[in-house]
Scaffold this active site. Sequence first.
Site, short mmCIF file in Angstrom:
data_model
loop_
_atom_site.label_atom_id
_atom_site.label_comp_id
_atom_site.label_asym_id
_atom_site.label_seq_id
_atom_site.Cartn_x
_atom_site.Cartn_y
_atom_site.Cartn_z
N GLU A 179 -4.57 3.72 5.80
CA GLU A 179 -4.69 3.75 4.39
C GLU A 179 -4.83 4.76 3.67
O GLU A 179 -4.38 5.53 2.69
CB GLU A 179 -5.43 2.52 4.71
CG GLU A 179 -5.11 1.80 2.34
CD GLU A 179 -5.91 0.70 2.18
OE1 GLU A 179 -6.08 -0.13 2.60
OE2 GLU A 179 -6.26 1.27 0.88
N SER A 197 -10.75 0.04 3.08
CA SER A 197 -10.14 -0.87 4.11
C SER A 197 -9.80 1.27 4.86
O SER A 197 -9.22 1.66 3.64
CB SER A 197 -8.93 -1.49 3.75
OG SER A 197 -9.61 -2.79 2.92
N ARG A 205 1.04 -1.32 -0.19
CA ARG A 205 0.39 0.16 0.30
C ARG A 205 0.73 1.19 -0.10
O ARG A 205 0.45 2.40 0.37
CB ARG A 205 -1.00 0.22 1.40
CG ARG A 205 -2.13 -0.77 0.99
CD ARG A 205 -3.33 -0.83 -0.44
NE ARG A 205 -4.14 -1.36 -0.50
CZ ARG A 205 -3.98 -2.88 -0.64
NH1 ARG A 205 -3.54 -3.50 -0.64
NH2 ARG A 205 -5.87 -3.52 -0.03
N1 EPU Z 1 -12.49 -11.75 8.82
C1 EPU Z 1 -12.94 -10.96 10.40
N2 EPU Z 1 -14.20 -10.37 10.22
C2 EPU Z 1 -14.32 -9.84 9.87
C3 EPU Z 1 -13.91 -9.93 8.24
C4 EPU Z 1 -12.88 -10.32 8.11
O1 EPU Z 1 -12.22 -12.00 11.05
O2 EPU Z 1 -15.44 -8.91 10.07
C5 EPU Z 1 -10.86 -12.04 8.63
C6 EPU Z 1 -11.65 -12.50 7.34
O3 EPU Z 1 -12.47 -14.05 7.98
C7 EPU Z 1 -9.88 -13.11 6.77
C8 EPU Z 1 -9.39 -11.82 7.35
O4 EPU Z 1 -9.77 -10.91 8.51
O5 EPU Z 1 -9.05 -14.40 7.30
C9 EPU Z 1 -8.69 -10.59 5.95
O6 EPU Z 1 -10.28 -10.11 5.54
P1 EPU Z 1 -10.46 -10.40 3.85
O7 EPU Z 1 -10.49 -10.96 3.59
O8 EPU Z 1 -11.91 -9.36 3.40
O9 EPU Z 1 -8.88 -9.44 3.90
P2 EPU Z 1 -8.89 -8.45 4.62
O10 EPU Z 1 -7.16 -8.38 4.56
O11 EPU Z 1 -9.47 -7.41 5.53
C10 EPU Z 1 -7.50 -6.72 2.29
C11 EPU Z 1 -7.23 -5.28 1.34
C12 EPU Z 1 -8.66 -5.14 1.02
C13 EPU Z 1 -9.19 -6.13 -0.17
C14 EPU Z 1 -8.93 -7.36 1.23
C15 EPU Z 1 -9.17 -8.71 -0.68
C16 EPU Z 1 -5.98 -4.21 3.11
C17 EPU Z 1 -5.59 -3.16 4.18
N3 EPU Z 1 -6.89 -4.15 2.75
O12 EPU Z 1 -8.40 -6.26 4.06
O13 EPU Z 1 -8.53 -4.20 0.61
O14 EPU Z 1 -10.12 -6.67 -0.34
O15 EPU Z 1 -7.45 -8.23 1.41
O16 EPU Z 1 -8.00 -9.55 -0.85
O17 EPU Z 1 -4.71 -4.97 2.80
C18 EPU Z 1 -8.56 -1.85 0.07
O18 EPU Z 1 -7.56 -1.89 0.51
O19 EPU Z 1 -9.01 -0.66 0.69
C19 EPU Z 1 -9.18 -2.47 0.43
C20 EPU Z 1 -10.08 -3.13 0.52
#
Ligand code: EPU
Length: 343
Positions: A335, A238, A167
């Site tokens: 972010e 995010s 990022r």
């Molecule tokens: N999770 C929970 N509870 C929740 C939501 C998620 O426990 O309410 C857990 C999920 O089960 C999973 C983990 O958190 O094991 C990660 O969740 P997710 O796959 O949604 O990904 P993230 O790490 O929260 C990142 C990016 C997103 C991108 C997703 C999918 C960052 C800051 N964010 O989110 O990017 O869409 O992965 O690859 O790295 C953005 O940058 O604006 C963005 C949306």
Amino acid sequence: MRVGQVSENIPIASLTTLGVGGAARFFMEARTDKDVEDAVAFAQHHTLPLFPLGEGSNILVPDTGIKGVVLKMSLQDVQIKDDGDSILLITGTGVPWEKVVDEAAARGIFGIENLAGIPGSMGGAAVQNIGAYGAEFADTFEYADSIDSTTGIERRINRVDASFAYRTSIFKKNRTLIITHVALRLAKQAIPNIAYADLESARAEGIPLTLPIEVVRAVRSIRARKFPRGVGEGTAGSFFKNPVLPRARFDELAKHFPDMPAFSQNEDTVKISLAWLLDHVLSLRGFSLGRARLYEKQPLVIVASAGARAAEVDALATEVARRVFVATGICIEREVETFGLHE
Ligand code: EPU
């Protein structure tokens, strides 16, 4: 407003997806390189900072507004160069990222299909090094053409100089670089990267994931379930970055939270899931302060209700960071960038 024209005290909340904050002292729009040069000359003449604005999907505009020149990047040209084995896709930074994804998918070329459904422009994608579902913008980046807003000097920035990391990029760290065009190197043939859990589940359900267009459709449908697009509600995706910890620090934390999802970055660092911590450790899904809240389905996302002020979003983000620190000792980073302040 005529292109090239300078407007004063223009509210810009409606040009951002969070939809909060005050006015730009000066506002201009650029459709060509010449318009960018004119804006640079104007900002230099008035000794004011220049803030390029794409689709406004990753910024928080302070309630006090922007004391500088906001330049809406509307360079919309798209060029395709067939180099035999691969394709060079070059666009102006104002092209919406979803259009870039569609251009590639329609031609059946690979590299950015996992990044479908992310709001923003080509310029914002480069600044942020957007990433999702196991892919990153940096993976296909070839070069960006830029103009330095303090000197007017034009420079082509290659992949090494772009210094992409999770990022971030040279463009995020050095905000005087105004990108006008970005070139991506895309593959004519590839095996789609569907290792990420959500895509793996889609494949297990029998959803086809061979062609770029198929991956694009699947990713858009996954994102539509997770990320809010509510009427009258603003978000910037995010709001925080997932923390990247030294391995020893991670090992210590994992003793307390053995179920915490974690992803090795390299030998020395591990990225952990902040959404998981906010959900399972801090129970902050839906947590609100004023008219700002953490989204119920994805607590990494802040939602601003109608009428919210930037100060409410800021206060919520500060409180969330405080609670994470108290519970884990981790200093989380935003972010979303506060316009007018830089990393
Ligand atoms: N999770 C929970 N509870 C929740 C939501 C998620 O426990 O309410 C857990 C999920 O089960 C999973 C983990 O958190 O094991 C990660 O969740 P997710 O796959 O949604 O990904 P993230 O790490 O929260 C990142 C990016 C997103 C991108 C997703 C999918 C960052 C800051 N964010 O989110 O990017 O869409 O992965 O690859 O790295 C953005 O940058 O604006 C963005 C949306």
